[in-house]
Design a protein around this motif. Structure first.
Motif, PDB file in Angstrom:
ATOM      1  N   GLU A   1      12.190  -1.763   2.753  1.00 30.25           N
ATOM      2  CA  GLU A   1      11.692  -2.391   1.508  1.00 30.25           C
ATOM      3  C   GLU A   1      12.012  -1.509   0.303  1.00 30.25           C
ATOM      4  OE1 GLU A   1      10.585  -5.328   1.087  1.00 30.25           O
ATOM      5  OE2 GLU A   1       9.974  -5.988   3.080  1.00 30.25           O
ATOM      6  N   LEU A   2      11.844  -0.205   0.473  1.00 29.84           N
ATOM      7  CA  LEU A   2      12.129   0.705  -0.640  1.00 29.84           C
ATOM      8  C   LEU A   2      13.618   0.665  -0.991  1.00 29.84           C
ATOM      9  CD1 LEU A   2      11.361   2.889  -2.682  1.00 29.84           C
ATOM     10  CD2 LEU A   2      11.613   4.591  -0.855  1.00 29.84           C
ATOM     11  N   ALA A   3      14.451   0.703   0.035  1.00 29.32           N
ATOM     12  CA  ALA A   3      15.903   0.680  -0.212  1.00 29.32           C
ATOM     13  C   ALA A   3      16.288  -0.591  -0.968  1.00 29.32           C
ATOM     14  CB  ALA A   3      16.662   0.771   1.112  1.00 29.32           C
ATOM     15  N   GLY A   4      15.671  -1.710  -0.622  1.00 32.29           N
ATOM     16  CA  GLY A   4      15.945  -2.976  -1.305  1.00 32.29           C
ATOM     17  C   GLY A   4      15.538  -2.916  -2.771  1.00 32.29           C
ATOM     18  N   LEU A   5      14.383  -2.317  -3.027  1.00 36.41           N
ATOM     19  CA  LEU A   5      13.901  -2.228  -4.410  1.00 36.41           C
ATOM     20  C   LEU A   5      14.843  -1.403  -5.274  1.00 36.41           C
ATOM     21  CD1 LEU A   5      10.084  -1.573  -3.989  1.00 36.41           C
ATOM     22  CD2 LEU A   5      11.164  -3.541  -5.074  1.00 36.41           C
TER      23      LEU A   5
ATOM     24  N   GLY B   1       4.148  -1.013  -2.403  1.00 39.19           N
ATOM     25  CA  GLY B   1       4.153  -0.402  -1.073  1.00 39.19           C
ATOM     26  C   GLY B   1       3.741  -1.474  -0.095  1.00 39.19           C
ATOM     27  N   LEU B   2       3.841  -1.180   1.182  1.00 40.90           N
ATOM     28  CA  LEU B   2       3.405  -2.156   2.168  1.00 40.90           C
ATOM     29  C   LEU B   2       1.905  -2.380   2.016  1.00 40.90           C
ATOM     30  CD1 LEU B   2       5.294  -1.016   5.418  1.00 40.90           C
ATOM     31  CD2 LEU B   2       6.118  -2.436   3.508  1.00 40.90           C
ATOM     32  N   ASP B   3       1.444  -3.508   2.506  1.00 39.76           N
ATOM     33  CA  ASP B   3       0.008  -3.773   2.487  1.00 39.76           C
ATOM     34  C   ASP B   3      -0.712  -2.688   3.294  1.00 39.76           C
ATOM     35  OD1 ASP B   3       1.665  -5.358   4.426  1.00 39.76           O
ATOM     36  OD2 ASP B   3      -0.254  -5.477   5.451  1.00 39.76           O
TER      37      ASP B   3
ATOM     38  N   ARG C   1       5.262   1.273  11.018  1.00 46.09           N
ATOM     39  CA  ARG C   1       5.951   0.464  10.006  1.00 46.09           C
ATOM     40  C   ARG C   1       6.816   1.301   9.068  1.00 46.09           C
ATOM     41  NH1 ARG C   1       2.393  -3.805   7.029  1.00 46.09           N
ATOM     42  NH2 ARG C   1       1.132  -1.990   6.554  1.00 46.09           N
ATOM     43  N   VAL C   2       7.111   2.525   9.462  1.00 46.53           N
ATOM     44  CA  VAL C   2       7.863   3.380   8.545  1.00 46.53           C
ATOM     45  C   VAL C   2       9.295   2.854   8.320  1.00 46.53           C
ATOM     46  CG1 VAL C   2       8.659   5.143  10.170  1.00 46.53           C
ATOM     47  CG2 VAL C   2       8.081   5.789   7.836  1.00 46.53           C
ATOM     48  N   ASN C   3       9.841   2.167   9.317  1.00 48.45           N
ATOM     49  CA  ASN C   3      11.174   1.574   9.138  1.00 48.45           C
ATOM     50  C   ASN C   3      11.140   0.424   8.153  1.00 48.45           C
ATOM     51  OD1 ASN C   3      12.894   3.138  10.572  1.00 48.45           O
ATOM     52  ND2 ASN C   3      12.534   2.046  12.525  1.00 48.45           N
ATOM     53  N   ASP C   4      10.116  -0.393   8.284  1.00 50.53           N
ATOM     54  CA  ASP C   4       9.896  -1.489   7.355  1.00 50.53           C
ATOM     55  C   ASP C   4       9.756  -0.929   5.934  1.00 50.53           C
ATOM     56  OD1 ASP C   4       9.364  -4.015   6.513  1.00 50.53           O
ATOM     57  OD2 ASP C   4       7.295  -4.114   7.242  1.00 50.53           O
ATOM     58  N   CYS C   5       9.033   0.164   5.841  1.00 53.33           N
ATOM     59  CA  CYS C   5       8.780   0.824   4.565  1.00 53.33           C
ATOM     60  C   CYS C   5      10.098   1.315   3.945  1.00 53.33           C
ATOM     61  CB  CYS C   5       7.821   1.986   4.851  1.00 53.33           C
ATOM     62  SG  CYS C   5       7.314   2.884   3.422  1.00 53.33           S
TER      63      CYS C   5
ATOM     64  N   TRP D   1       5.802   4.253  -5.346  1.00 56.05           N
ATOM     65  CA  TRP D   1       5.913   3.661  -4.006  1.00 56.05           C
ATOM     66  C   TRP D   1       4.880   4.348  -3.112  1.00 56.05           C
ATOM     67  CZ3 TRP D   1       7.625  -0.560  -1.932  1.00 56.05           C
ATOM     68  CH2 TRP D   1       7.850  -0.632  -0.555  1.00 56.05           C
ATOM     69  N   VAL D   2       3.906   3.583  -2.646  1.00 57.66           N
ATOM     70  CA  VAL D   2       2.812   4.174  -1.874  1.00 57.66           C
ATOM     71  C   VAL D   2       3.103   4.007  -0.380  1.00 57.66           C
ATOM     72  CG1 VAL D   2       0.326   4.210  -1.472  1.00 57.66           C
ATOM     73  CG2 VAL D   2       1.206   3.629  -3.747  1.00 57.66           C
ATOM     74  N   VAL D   3       3.064   5.131   0.327  1.00 53.67           N
ATOM     75  CA  VAL D   3       3.360   5.140   1.762  1.00 53.67           C
ATOM     76  C   VAL D   3       2.088   5.550   2.513  1.00 53.67           C
ATOM     77  CG1 VAL D   3       4.795   6.187   3.566  1.00 53.67           C
ATOM     78  CG2 VAL D   3       5.732   5.840   1.272  1.00 53.67           C
ATOM     79  N   ASP D   4       1.800   4.825   3.571  1.00 54.96           N
ATOM     80  CA  ASP D   4       0.649   5.158   4.421  1.00 54.96           C
ATOM     81  C   ASP D   4       1.107   6.222   5.423  1.00 54.96           C
ATOM     82  OD1 ASP D   4      -1.307   5.284   6.374  1.00 54.96           O
ATOM     83  OD2 ASP D   4      -1.624   3.108   6.440  1.00 54.96           O
ATOM     84  N   ALA D   5       0.608   7.437   5.254  1.00 48.87           N
ATOM     85  CA  ALA D   5       1.054   8.557   6.101  1.00 48.87           C
ATOM     86  C   ALA D   5       0.620   8.390   7.556  1.00 48.87           C
ATOM     87  CB  ALA D   5       0.520   9.876   5.540  1.00 48.87           C
ATOM     88  N   THR D   6      -0.271   7.442   7.814  1.00 48.79           N
ATOM     89  CA  THR D   6      -0.745   7.247   9.199  1.00 48.79           C
ATOM     90  C   THR D   6       0.014   6.116   9.902  1.00 48.79           C
ATOM     91  OG1 THR D   6      -2.452   5.595   8.664  1.00 48.79           O
ATOM     92  CG2 THR D   6      -3.073   7.922   8.457  1.00 48.79           C
ATOM     93  N   ASP D   7       0.876   5.431   9.153  1.00 48.15           N
ATOM     94  CA  ASP D   7       1.507   4.217   9.696  1.00 48.15           C
ATOM     95  C   ASP D   7       2.928   4.493  10.178  1.00 48.15           C
ATOM     96  OD1 ASP D   7       2.195   1.670  10.389  1.00 48.15           O
ATOM     97  OD2 ASP D   7       1.800   0.771   8.424  1.00 48.15           O
ATOM     98  N   ARG D   8       3.016   5.148  11.339  1.00 50.40           N
ATOM     99  CA  ARG D   8       4.351   5.448  11.881  1.00 50.40           C
ATOM    100  C   ARG D   8       5.054   4.179  12.349  1.00 50.40           C
ATOM    101  NH1 ARG D   8       1.707  10.302  13.177  1.00 50.40           N
ATOM    102  NH2 ARG D   8       2.961  12.117  12.638  1.00 50.40           N
TER     103      ARG D   8
END
Ligand code: G3D
Length: 163
Positions: free
Chosen positions: A85-89, A3-5, A78-82, A69-76
């Motif tokens: 990255e997931l789509a790439g994986l 997941g993202l940092d 960077r959700v596109n970045d998220c 895949w861990v997503v930060d529910a508070t991080d609106r």
């Protein structure tokens, strides 16, 4: 587990291991933990998510049964970045047979994104190549972490019976 940092990967692992969750520092490389769960040994690889480390992710895919895949529910922000990255994986050949558990973490925080919003923003419903599920959770309170591991184990069991 990727997941993202700052998504909370290390805190999730610590909570699962019953370790102190008040002292976490960014994962610069990776941490491997083995836990006994429902009679199975789960090897969890917590791999650092900073941008500079993401090109190394692919070194960890061999013999991966489940991508968590861990997503930060508070991080609106960077959700596109998220999503990207997931789509790439999911295009990675070595993850072809892996299932996907999306842990929507930090749901103890008020006004965070809910499951429906993240499903849409990560475009999860378009994933047809991998068996997947999403679970809102909190590494701080421990909510749904065991349920997530249960899903991982059940999924692995289901696959064992298939072969
Ligand atoms: P990472 O391993 O994905 O990079 P960390 O993320 O486990 O280092 O966590 C990043 C920050 O998020 C930490 O805060 C941690 O305490 C916090 N965090 C992790 N999980 C949760 C959660 O479920 N709820 C809340 N409210 N916070 C969480 P700091 O302040 O140390 O940066």
């Amino acid at each position: 587990m990727l997941g993202l940092d700052n998504a909370g990967k290390t805190t999730i692992v610590k909570r699962i291991m019953n370790e102190d969750v008040t002292t976490v520092s960014p994962t610069l490389g990776f941490i491997i933990k083995t836990i006994d769960f429902m009679g199975y040994k789960l090897n969890i690889w917590d791999v650092g998510g900073q941008k500079t480390l993401r090109s190394y992710w692919k070194n960890y895919f061999e013999k991966t049964d489940t991508l968590v895949w861990v997503v930060d529910a508070t991080d609106r922000l960077r959700v596109n970045d998220c999503r990207h990255e997931l789509a790439g994986l999911l295009l990675e050949e070595r993850l072809t047979g892996a299932s996907l558990l999306v842990f929507l973490n930090k749901t103890d925080v008020e006004h965070c994104m809910d499951e429906q919003e993240v499903r849409e923003r990560l475009d999860l419903d378009s994933i047809k190549t991998h068996k997947w599920t999403i679970l809102p959770c909190s590494a701080m309170t421990g909510t749904n972490l065991n349920e997530g591991l249960e899903w991982v184990v059940q999924d692995a069991k289901d696959r064992l019976f298939l072969y």
